[in-house]
Motif scaffolding. Structure first.
Motif, short mmCIF file in Angstrom:
data_model
loop_
_atom_site.label_atom_id
_atom_site.label_comp_id
_atom_site.label_asym_id
_atom_site.label_seq_id
_atom_site.Cartn_x
_atom_site.Cartn_y
_atom_site.Cartn_z
N VAL A 165 0.84 -1.19 0.00
CA VAL A 165 0.00 0.00 0.00
C VAL A 165 0.87 1.24 0.00
O VAL A 165 1.87 1.32 0.73
CB VAL A 165 -0.93 0.00 1.24
N TYR A 166 0.48 2.21 -0.83
CA TYR A 166 1.17 3.50 -0.86
C TYR A 166 0.14 4.59 -0.61
O TYR A 166 -0.82 4.76 -1.39
CB TYR A 166 1.84 3.71 -2.21
N ALA A 167 0.28 5.29 0.50
CA ALA A 167 -0.62 6.39 0.86
C ALA A 167 0.21 7.64 1.08
O ALA A 167 1.10 7.65 1.93
CB ALA A 167 -1.42 6.04 2.11
N ALA A 168 -0.06 8.68 0.30
CA ALA A 168 0.71 9.92 0.39
C ALA A 168 -0.12 11.05 -0.19
O ALA A 168 -1.10 10.82 -0.92
CB ALA A 168 2.03 9.78 -0.37
N PRO A 169 0.24 12.30 0.10
CA PRO A 169 -0.53 13.44 -0.40
C PRO A 169 -0.59 13.54 -1.92
O PRO A 169 -1.50 14.18 -2.46
CB PRO A 169 0.21 14.64 0.20
N ASP A 170 0.35 12.90 -2.62
CA ASP A 170 0.34 13.02 -4.08
C ASP A 170 -0.56 12.00 -4.78
O ASP A 170 -0.71 12.01 -5.99
CB ASP A 170 1.77 12.91 -4.63
N VAL A 171 -1.20 11.11 -4.02
CA VAL A 171 -2.14 10.15 -4.61
C VAL A 171 -3.44 10.89 -4.92
O VAL A 171 -4.05 11.51 -4.06
CB VAL A 171 -2.42 8.98 -3.65
#
Length: 406
Positions: free
Chosen positions: A76-82
């Protein structure tokens, strides 16, 4: 930082259905910013937070990438740029991949609204193939909304089955989805989808084996045992029966798949084999003991219940004792309703009278009215109490029967 309603809340509002739970996706935020705004962290595998006032779940926008077999094999990748569209892209079905902002504007990058109108369940992307639970979820949504699977999605699911992805499903997840599907408005839809894609033979082979097994035409106009079981299941759902009774309806004829091609008058002998299959299926699915026990009772004794008006008093008492009906009358009542579903779950038989239910209920009430305590108190030889109570109950049942049967 922006937040959007997503998934089922948007779908159900567009369908005109009550919106029960609202899930939110937050775009452009970090975990620290969520904490600073008063949100409480609850997610283990990815960042999920509870709103400080409404307690509704807010998940940070994320992407997922397959990293191993089964439904847990994801990074899982969760970041402001998603972006919002990237988050929606990871979802299973187009009807679940819509979002709505605070102004009520629907964001629908994958044409979910069009699929709602067409009553179709369509995968969002080929990433659908990475999670075998999605097959079960799609089948459950088919049961809930009475929708069809889009042709290309059915092709994809068949490929998943052929590739062995379904074999990685853990029993708890299978039971969770099957149990939820059984409680939908048209459970047969779920099993039809699972059978069409080949998954039913992998997760519930005992049920899959019922299709194609013939039945006597005078009792079953639909002929096919699997078709009959689906009719029984949908009747049980229409009656609003609880999960235990619906599971019993699903399992009641499991023994018939092991009989010969020659039709026997009452499928003599199939009940005992059916009980073995019910216990086998229930153990593999990790079904609850309540579901298993009622399914065993219905599978073992439904043909006897159908012949209730012909039974002698001693046979009725044996049935009540075997089903522990004297101690658990509510469970016995559910058994009788499942048996009625079996009798009425036949083409053109939906309104067939079923006096057996009221008849056996009356005999049970007569047996339960016997004052076992008073009998025990009156006997000096306590070893004679069980036989004396049984005799009193037998006489009570006889007295409650029509005179010609006593």
């Amino acid at each position: 930082m922006q937040r959007y309603r997503v998934g089922g809340a948007v779908r159900d509002r567009l369908l005109g259905l009550p919106v029960k739970d609202i899930d939110w996706v937050v775009v452009g935020a970090t975990p620290d910013e969520m904490l600073a705004a008063g949100y409480k962290p609850v997610g283990k595998d990815f960042p999920v937070f509870l709103h400080p006032k409404t307690r509704e779940e807010h998940a940070l926008a994320r992407t997922e990438r397959k990293s191993g077999p089964g439904y847990k094999g994801f990074q899982v990748y969760a970041a402001p740029d998603v972006t919002l569209e990237e988050d929606l892209l990871r979802r299973d079905l187009t009807i679940n991949a819509m979002a709505e902002d605070d102004a009520g504007h629907v964001i629908d990058p994958f044409n979910g609204k069009a699929d709602l109108q067409a009553r179709l369940l369509r995968h969002v992307s080929d990433a659908f193939i990475e999670d075998p639970v999605r097959i079960l979820r799609l089948a459950r949504f088919a049961a809930r909304f009475d929708f069809d699977a889009a042709p290309e999605t059915m092709t994809l699911m068949r490929q998943m089955v052929a590739n062995g992805e379904v074999d990685h499903l853990v029993p708890e997840r299978v039971w969770q989805e099957v149990a939820r599907g059984l409680m939908e408005q048209k459970p047969s839809r779920m099993f039809r989808i699972l059978r069409d894609c080949g998954a039913l033979a992998r997760v519930m082979p005992e049920v899959d084996a019922l299709f194609g097994v013939p039945q006597p035409e005078q009792h079953h106009p639909e002929i096919d045992t699997g078709v009959h079981v689906m009719l029984v299941l949908d009747y049980a759902a229409a009656e609003g029966l609880p999960l235990t009774a619906r599971y019993a309806a699903l399992c009641h004829d499991l023994g018939k798949a092991t009989t010969s091609a020659d039709i026997l008058p009452r499928h003599i002998g199939h009940e005992s084999r059916g009980v073995e299959l019910v216990e086998q299926l229930s153990a593999r699915l990790r079904a609850t003991s309540e579901c298993r026990d009622l399914a065993v009772m219905v599978c073992r004794d439904h043909t006897l219940v159908h012949r209730a008006l012909e039974l002698r008093a001693n046979t009725v008492l044996e049935l009540l004792q075997r089903c522990d009906a004297l101690r658990k009358p509510d469970r016995f009542a559910l058994m009788l309703r499942a048996c009625r579903a079996d009798a009425r779950g036949r083409t053109g038989k939906e309104d067939t009278p079923y006096p057996q239910l009221e008849y056996l209920t009356g005999l049970l009430n007569a047996a339960r009215a016997v004052d076992a305590g008073a009998i025990a108190k009156a006997l000096d030889d306590k070893s004679k109490i069980p036989d004396a109570v049984a005799l009193a109950r037998l006489n009570a049942i006889k007295a409650a029967m029509p005179q010609k049967d006593s």
